[in-house]
Design an enzyme around this catalytic site. Sequence first.
Site, PDB file in Angstrom:
ATOM      1  N   CYS A 117       0.867  -1.189   0.000  1.00  0.00           N
ATOM      2  CA  CYS A 117       0.000   0.000   0.000  1.00  0.00           C
ATOM      3  C   CYS A 117       0.900   1.233   0.000  1.00  0.00           C
ATOM      4  O   CYS A 117       2.112   1.119   0.219  1.00  0.00           O
ATOM      5  CB  CYS A 117      -0.905   0.009   1.223  1.00  0.00           C
ATOM      6  N   LYS A 202     -12.046  -4.696   2.970  1.00  0.00           N
ATOM      7  CA  LYS A 202     -11.454  -3.886   4.022  1.00  0.00           C
ATOM      8  C   LYS A 202     -12.370  -2.695   4.258  1.00  0.00           C
ATOM      9  O   LYS A 202     -12.663  -1.928   3.337  1.00  0.00           O
ATOM     10  CB  LYS A 202     -10.071  -3.426   3.571  1.00  0.00           C
ATOM     11  N   ARG A 224     -10.594   7.625   4.394  1.00  0.00           N
ATOM     12  CA  ARG A 224     -10.406   6.616   3.359  1.00  0.00           C
ATOM     13  C   ARG A 224     -11.733   6.073   2.820  1.00  0.00           C
ATOM     14  O   ARG A 224     -11.784   4.987   2.251  1.00  0.00           O
ATOM     15  CB  ARG A 224      -9.596   5.447   3.929  1.00  0.00           C
ATOM     16  N   LYS A 255     -11.259  -7.548   6.927  1.00  0.00           N
ATOM     17  CA  LYS A 255     -10.597  -6.703   7.906  1.00  0.00           C
ATOM     18  C   LYS A 255     -11.475  -5.510   8.247  1.00  0.00           C
ATOM     19  O   LYS A 255     -11.979  -4.899   7.306  1.00  0.00           O
ATOM     20  CB  LYS A 255      -9.271  -6.241   7.306  1.00  0.00           C
ATOM     21  N   TYR A 321      -1.969  -9.394  16.491  1.00  0.00           N
ATOM     22  CA  TYR A 321      -0.882  -8.940  17.361  1.00  0.00           C
ATOM     23  C   TYR A 321      -0.795  -9.810  18.606  1.00  0.00           C
ATOM     24  O   TYR A 321       0.183  -9.739  19.349  1.00  0.00           O
ATOM     25  CB  TYR A 321      -1.109  -7.470  17.752  1.00  0.00           C
TER      26      TYR A 321
HETATM   27  C1  PBG Z   1      -2.840   0.072   5.137  1.00  0.00           C
HETATM   28  C2  PBG Z   1      -3.141  -0.735   6.337  1.00  0.00           C
HETATM   29  C3  PBG Z   1      -3.823  -0.328   7.492  1.00  0.00           C
HETATM   30  C4  PBG Z   1      -3.861  -1.438   8.343  1.00  0.00           C
HETATM   31  C5  PBG Z   1      -3.206  -2.473   7.696  1.00  0.00           C
HETATM   32  N1  PBG Z   1      -2.786  -2.021   6.446  1.00  0.00           N
HETATM   33  C6  PBG Z   1      -4.325   1.004   7.882  1.00  0.00           C
HETATM   34  C7  PBG Z   1      -5.427   1.646   7.156  1.00  0.00           C
HETATM   35  O1  PBG Z   1      -6.046   1.106   6.249  1.00  0.00           O
HETATM   36  O2  PBG Z   1      -5.693   2.805   7.503  1.00  0.00           O
HETATM   37  C8  PBG Z   1      -4.486  -1.475   9.692  1.00  0.00           C
HETATM   38  C9  PBG Z   1      -4.166  -2.657  10.535  1.00  0.00           C
HETATM   39  C10 PBG Z   1      -4.491  -2.507  11.968  1.00  0.00           C
HETATM   40  O3  PBG Z   1      -5.232  -1.607  12.394  1.00  0.00           O
HETATM   41  O4  PBG Z   1      -3.992  -3.340  12.740  1.00  0.00           O
HETATM   42  N2  PBG Z   1      -1.509  -0.071   4.727  1.00  0.00           N
END
Ligand code: PBG
Length: 334
Positions: A117, A202, A224, A255, A321
Site C-alpha cells: 500500500c 477492508k 479513506r 478486515k 498482534y
Molecule cells: C494500510 C493498512 C492499514 C492497516 C493495515 N494495512 C491502515 C489503514 O487502512 O488505515 C491497519 C491494521 C491494523 O489496524 O492493525 N496499509
Amino acid sequence: MKLRPRRLRLSPGIRIMVCETSLESSDFIYPLFVTHGRGIKQEISSMPGVFQWSPDLLADEAKNIAELGIPAVILFGIPESKDPIGLENFSENGIVQQSIRAIKQSEPEMIVITDVCLCEYTDHGHCGILNLGENKNPALPEGYVLNDETLDVLAKVAISHVQAGADIVAPSGMMDGMVAAIRKGLDALHFEHIPILSYSVKYASSFYGPFREAAQGTPKFGDRQSHQMDPANSREALREAALDLEEGADMLMVKPALAYLDVIHLLKQNHQETPLAAYNVSGEYAMIKAAAANGWLDERRTVLEVLLSIKRSGADLIITYHAKDAARWLKENQ
Ligand code: PBG
C-alpha cells in the site's frame, strides 16, 4: 427430558471430543513494524507489547516467532522520508526490503508476507496518488485517490518486495484492479509462483486507530471512505471477493475481524475453496489490552475466546498482534 445437552459437557474429556473448532499456532500471522536504525525496539504506546523494530534485531525476533510455531509474519515499513508517491516503497534498500532479507537470512523457512500500500510512504498519508497539481483531472474531486495511476506503483512495490525475498504479497489499498495489476507485474518477471493475499474486504473502520500511530500512516486530511468499504455493507463484500478471485487472488481477507464476523462467515460460505484470512486489527488488540490492564478482563481467556470466534466464523488464518502470546498459551494448555 429426552435431550440433555449437558451430558456432553460433563467432563473435560467429553468436552474435547465434541469440540468443533480448534485454534493452532499455525493459524497465525504475526505483524511486524519495521523502522530504520540500529538496536531499535520501540514500544507502541497504544499497543502494549507491540514494537517497531530495526532490521538488525529481526533475526532474533524471527527466531522467537518460529519457535512458537507461527509460520508467517506480515511486514509494515516506516520509511526514512516521505514524498507524494512514496519512493522508498519500491527501493531496493527500503526498510521492508532490508527487513525481508534480514528475516530470510535468519529464518529461511519463515513465510514473509508484505503489505502493499502507499499510505505509510506518502507525505499526505493516503493510499494512492492524489488528484492534485498540474495534471489534475477536473472531473474528479481535488485530493481524490486516483485509481489507475496508483496501480502502476502498487505493481512496482510488489515486484520490489518479491525481488527482496517476500513469499506472499498482500495489497491492502482497496484500489479497483489492484490484484490484476500486481499479478501482471509479477508474471512479467517470472514470479508466477508468488501468491497474492488480497485485502479484498477492508472496511473504513475506526479500529485502525492504533495502527496509524504504529505505522505513521494517518492521512493528513480527509479519510479513506472513497476506497475502503462502508461498514453498513456485506453483500458488496461478495462482489469484492468475486472480483479479486477473477483477477487472480490466491487468498482473501476480511478486515477488521470482530465487528465483521458475519462477513467472514458469508465469504467462507461462498468461497469454501479459497483460504480466507481475517485481520484482528490494532484497535481490537488495544481494547483487550486496555481492559486487561485495568483488571476488567482476563487477557488470556479473552484473547483465546476472540481468536476462536474468528476461526469459528470461517477464517482459516488470523493476522493478529496476539499471535505470540496466544501461541504460548496454546502450548501451555496442551
Ligand atoms: C494500510 C493498512 C492499514 C492497516 C493495515 N494495512 C491502515 C489503514 O487502512 O488505515 C491497519 C491494521 C491494523 O489496524 O492493525 N496499509
